[in-house]
Write a protein that holds these residues in place. Structure first.
Motif, PDB file in Angstrom:
ATOM      1  N   TYR A 139       0.831  -1.208   0.000  1.00  0.00           N
ATOM      2  CA  TYR A 139       0.000   0.000   0.000  1.00  0.00           C
ATOM      3  C   TYR A 139       0.868   1.262   0.000  1.00  0.00           C
ATOM      4  O   TYR A 139       0.692   2.168  -0.831  1.00  0.00           O
ATOM      5  N   THR A 140       1.799   1.337   0.956  1.00  0.00           N
ATOM      6  CA  THR A 140       2.644   2.528   1.067  1.00  0.00           C
ATOM      7  C   THR A 140       3.515   2.699  -0.159  1.00  0.00           C
ATOM      8  O   THR A 140       3.713   3.819  -0.654  1.00  0.00           O
ATOM      9  N   ALA A 141       4.043   1.592  -0.684  1.00  0.00           N
ATOM     10  CA  ALA A 141       4.875   1.662  -1.888  1.00  0.00           C
ATOM     11  C   ALA A 141       4.085   2.223  -3.062  1.00  0.00           C
ATOM     12  O   ALA A 141       4.577   3.087  -3.814  1.00  0.00           O
ATOM     13  N   ALA A 142       2.857   1.757  -3.236  1.00  0.00           N
ATOM     14  CA  ALA A 142       2.024   2.241  -4.330  1.00  0.00           C
ATOM     15  C   ALA A 142       1.664   3.709  -4.142  1.00  0.00           C
ATOM     16  O   ALA A 142       1.641   4.482  -5.106  1.00  0.00           O
ATOM     17  N   ALA A 143       1.390   4.099  -2.903  1.00  0.00           N
ATOM     18  CA  ALA A 143       1.046   5.499  -2.646  1.00  0.00           C
ATOM     19  C   ALA A 143       2.214   6.422  -2.989  1.00  0.00           C
ATOM     20  O   ALA A 143       2.045   7.437  -3.668  1.00  0.00           O
ATOM     21  N   ILE A 144       3.400   6.079  -2.513  1.00  0.00           N
ATOM     22  CA  ILE A 144       4.574   6.923  -2.773  1.00  0.00           C
ATOM     23  C   ILE A 144       4.866   6.998  -4.271  1.00  0.00           C
ATOM     24  O   ILE A 144       5.086   8.080  -4.830  1.00  0.00           O
ATOM     25  N   ALA A 180      -1.726   0.763  -7.910  1.00  0.00           N
ATOM     26  CA  ALA A 180      -2.947   0.982  -7.141  1.00  0.00           C
ATOM     27  C   ALA A 180      -2.733   0.722  -5.651  1.00  0.00           C
ATOM     28  O   ALA A 180      -2.124  -0.284  -5.266  1.00  0.00           O
ATOM     29  N   VAL A 181      -3.256   1.618  -4.817  1.00  0.00           N
ATOM     30  CA  VAL A 181      -3.280   1.374  -3.377  1.00  0.00           C
ATOM     31  C   VAL A 181      -4.517   0.530  -3.060  1.00  0.00           C
ATOM     32  O   VAL A 181      -5.586   0.739  -3.632  1.00  0.00           O
ATOM     33  N   VAL A 182      -4.346  -0.420  -2.170  1.00  0.00           N
ATOM     34  CA  VAL A 182      -5.474  -1.252  -1.746  1.00  0.00           C
ATOM     35  C   VAL A 182      -5.381  -1.438  -0.233  1.00  0.00           C
ATOM     36  O   VAL A 182      -4.455  -2.081   0.262  1.00  0.00           O
ATOM     37  N   ASP A 183      -6.325  -0.863   0.487  1.00  0.00           N
ATOM     38  CA  ASP A 183      -6.430  -1.061   1.932  1.00  0.00           C
ATOM     39  C   ASP A 183      -7.889  -1.278   2.277  1.00  0.00           C
ATOM     40  O   ASP A 183      -8.718  -1.536   1.393  1.00  0.00           O
ATOM     41  N   GLY A 184      -8.236  -1.170   3.541  1.00  0.00           N
ATOM     42  CA  GLY A 184      -9.614  -1.404   3.957  1.00  0.00           C
ATOM     43  C   GLY A 184     -10.606  -0.479   3.294  1.00  0.00           C
ATOM     44  O   GLY A 184     -11.711  -0.889   2.917  1.00  0.00           O
ATOM     45  N   ASN A 185     -10.232   0.805   3.121  1.00  0.00           N
ATOM     46  CA  ASN A 185     -11.120   1.756   2.451  1.00  0.00           C
ATOM     47  C   ASN A 185     -11.378   1.352   1.003  1.00  0.00           C
ATOM     48  O   ASN A 185     -12.517   1.386   0.514  1.00  0.00           O
ATOM     49  N   VAL A 186     -10.313   0.980   0.292  1.00  0.00           N
ATOM     50  CA  VAL A 186     -10.447   0.612  -1.115  1.00  0.00           C
ATOM     51  C   VAL A 186     -11.218  -0.698  -1.258  1.00  0.00           C
ATOM     52  O   VAL A 186     -12.064  -0.848  -2.150  1.00  0.00           O
ATOM     53  N   VAL A 187     -10.951  -1.641  -0.364  1.00  0.00           N
ATOM     54  CA  VAL A 187     -11.719  -2.901  -0.360  1.00  0.00           C
ATOM     55  C   VAL A 187     -13.203  -2.620  -0.199  1.00  0.00           C
ATOM     56  O   VAL A 187     -14.049  -3.178  -0.904  1.00  0.00           O
ATOM     57  N   ARG A 188     -13.531  -1.725   0.726  1.00  0.00           N
ATOM     58  CA  ARG A 188     -14.938  -1.399   0.969  1.00  0.00           C
ATOM     59  C   ARG A 188     -15.589  -0.797  -0.277  1.00  0.00           C
ATOM     60  O   ARG A 188     -16.708  -1.176  -0.656  1.00  0.00           O
ATOM     61  N   ILE A 189     -14.903   0.118  -0.929  1.00  0.00           N
ATOM     62  CA  ILE A 189     -15.449   0.748  -2.133  1.00  0.00           C
ATOM     63  C   ILE A 189     -15.662  -0.281  -3.236  1.00  0.00           C
ATOM     64  O   ILE A 189     -16.741  -0.348  -3.850  1.00  0.00           O
ATOM     65  N   LEU A 190     -14.653  -1.099  -3.482  1.00  0.00           N
ATOM     66  CA  LEU A 190     -14.736  -2.055  -4.584  1.00  0.00           C
ATOM     67  C   LEU A 190     -15.741  -3.164  -4.307  1.00  0.00           C
ATOM     68  O   LEU A 190     -16.432  -3.627  -5.224  1.00  0.00           O
ATOM     69  N   ALA A 191     -15.839  -3.592  -3.058  1.00  0.00           N
ATOM     70  CA  ALA A 191     -16.829  -4.620  -2.718  1.00  0.00           C
ATOM     71  C   ALA A 191     -18.238  -4.102  -2.965  1.00  0.00           C
ATOM     72  O   ALA A 191     -19.117  -4.843  -3.447  1.00  0.00           O
ATOM     73  N   ARG A 192     -18.476  -2.830  -2.660  1.00  0.00           N
ATOM     74  CA  ARG A 192     -19.807  -2.252  -2.857  1.00  0.00           C
ATOM     75  C   ARG A 192     -20.063  -1.970  -4.337  1.00  0.00           C
ATOM     76  O   ARG A 192     -21.167  -2.214  -4.829  1.00  0.00           O
ATOM     77  N   LEU A 193     -19.074  -1.466  -5.020  1.00  0.00           N
ATOM     78  CA  LEU A 193     -19.248  -1.199  -6.446  1.00  0.00           C
ATOM     79  C   LEU A 193     -19.606  -2.464  -7.220  1.00  0.00           C
ATOM     80  O   LEU A 193     -20.405  -2.425  -8.164  1.00  0.00           O
ATOM     81  N   THR A 194     -19.015  -3.588  -6.822  1.00  0.00           N
ATOM     82  CA  THR A 194     -19.224  -4.849  -7.542  1.00  0.00           C
ATOM     83  C   THR A 194     -20.241  -5.755  -6.870  1.00  0.00           C
ATOM     84  O   THR A 194     -20.515  -6.854  -7.364  1.00  0.00           O
ATOM     85  N   ASN A 195     -20.806  -5.298  -5.734  1.00  0.00           N
ATOM     86  CA  ASN A 195     -21.760  -6.118  -4.971  1.00  0.00           C
ATOM     87  C   ASN A 195     -21.164  -7.507  -4.690  1.00  0.00           C
ATOM     88  O   ASN A 195     -21.812  -8.540  -4.874  1.00  0.00           O
TER      89      ASN A 195
END
Length: 344
Positions: A124-129, A139-154
């Protein structure tokens, strides 16, 4: 479960997300005056810590240690003192190690793969930097991104932990960012969306800039996603000693070999001094560390010769003058609770 249309909608999705971010992003200091160093420091500080908590720490840090070079010549005690209250102190130590490694590196790291070789830097940090500073499509992937993608794709799958969920959505996150004109802003927009709109308990679907792409919102259950198995909570109780003698407070320094809070100070655990009831219970407080829920009971005890013998034999115990308590680095909860105890 039907395949999500999101991959085919990626260009339109990333465009809508970026347009929203440009108009609504929070003017955080590392965004207003961006640099590699400020990005690295902010990413370390924001790991497992809310931005509102980070802001005053970031401001103080940047005033005292404004560059990698200044960080390398700072004492570890200063670094830890500046971090006092943020928790997870290994982040501060790793940040200083990173500064030393970066100063010595030739060529300097740029890609996410390069940054993975540095202390305290995960995917995550490597991708952000790499994305924010060098515009790499990582791409950064953490709990926030997981939540967004899980909801977007149901996505109705249940994951045993967040790490498994991150792994499951990494490919989709990587696909989306390939369509982003500015990958750094795309990653920050995903972070911002998760922090301000697509929140854990009460997602604000009506004002979400990407609601037209959201299958979870369409079927009416976004707040239930992602489906993560509940962590087992461990309950613990620790008795602590509150002892003032001769204008000094008895303090315990956690050994540098400890897995948690190494080198930091707290009030002494009662078992070090063989203390048990009927000592006077004067305060009870609670805190959480990882999956532990800890009740800490503070006991006022009186000075005696037996205590002198026990304290002398234990090198982790020492006396700190009451007028110099700010000179030692206490853990955040104990700094707060000590103020309460001193007022009793």
């Amino acid at each position: 479960m039907d395949p999500s249309p999101l991959p085919n909608q990626a260009p339109a999705f990333t465009k809508a997300l970026l347009a929203w971010y440009q108009e609504n992003y929070r003017p955080l200091p590392w965004r207003e005056t961006p640099s590699l160093y400020s990005t690295v420091v902010s990413e370390f500080m924001c790991q497992q810590t809310q931005i509102a908590t980070v802001l005053p720490y970031f401001d103080r840090w940047m005033k005292i240690l404004p560059s990698f070079e200044m960080l390398t010549i700072a004492s570890e005690s200063l670094v830890i003192k500046l971090w006092e209250g943020l928790g997870y102190y290994s982040r501060a130590r790793n940040l200083q190690k990173l500064a030393h490694q970066w100063m010595a590196a030739e060529p300097k790291p740029e890609t996410a793969a390069d940054w993975l070789a540095y202390p305290g830097v995960g995917p995550y940090t490597a991708a952000a930097i790499a994305s924010i500073t060098y515009e790499e499509h990582a791409a950064v992937v953490d709990g926030n991104v997981v939540r967004i993608l899980a909801r977007l794709t149901n996505d109705q799958r249940e994951f045993s932990d967040n790490g498994k969920a991150v792994k499951a959505f990494t490919t989709l996150a990587g696909l989306l960012i390939t369509h982003a004109e500015r990958p750094g802003d795309h990653n920050q927009a995903m972070m911002e969306l998760g922090a301000t709109i697509c929140s854990k308990a009460n997602p604000q679907c009506l004002i979400c800039p990407v609601k037209d792409f959201c299958e979870g919102q369409r079927v009416g259950n976004p707040a239930q996603l992602p489906r993560l198995a509940k962590r087992q909570i461990i309950q613990k109780r620790i008795d602590r000693v509150f002892l003032i003698h001769g204008g000094r407070l008895l303090i315990h320094r956690i050994p540098t070999t400890a897995k948690r809070l190494a080198g930091l100070c707290e009030l002494p655990p009662g078992d070090l001094l063989e203390v048990s009831f009927p000592a006077e219970l004067i305060l009870t407080r609670r805190r959480g560390i990882a999956n532990e829920r800890i009740e800490e009971r503070f006991l006022r005890i009186d000075w005696n010769s037996k205590l002198h013998s026990l304290i002398t034999k234990d090198e982790t115990l020492f006396w700190q003058p009451l007028n110099q308590l700010n000179d030692i680095t206490l853990t955040g909860p104990h700094r707060k609770w000590l103020a309460e105890l001193m007022a009793l």
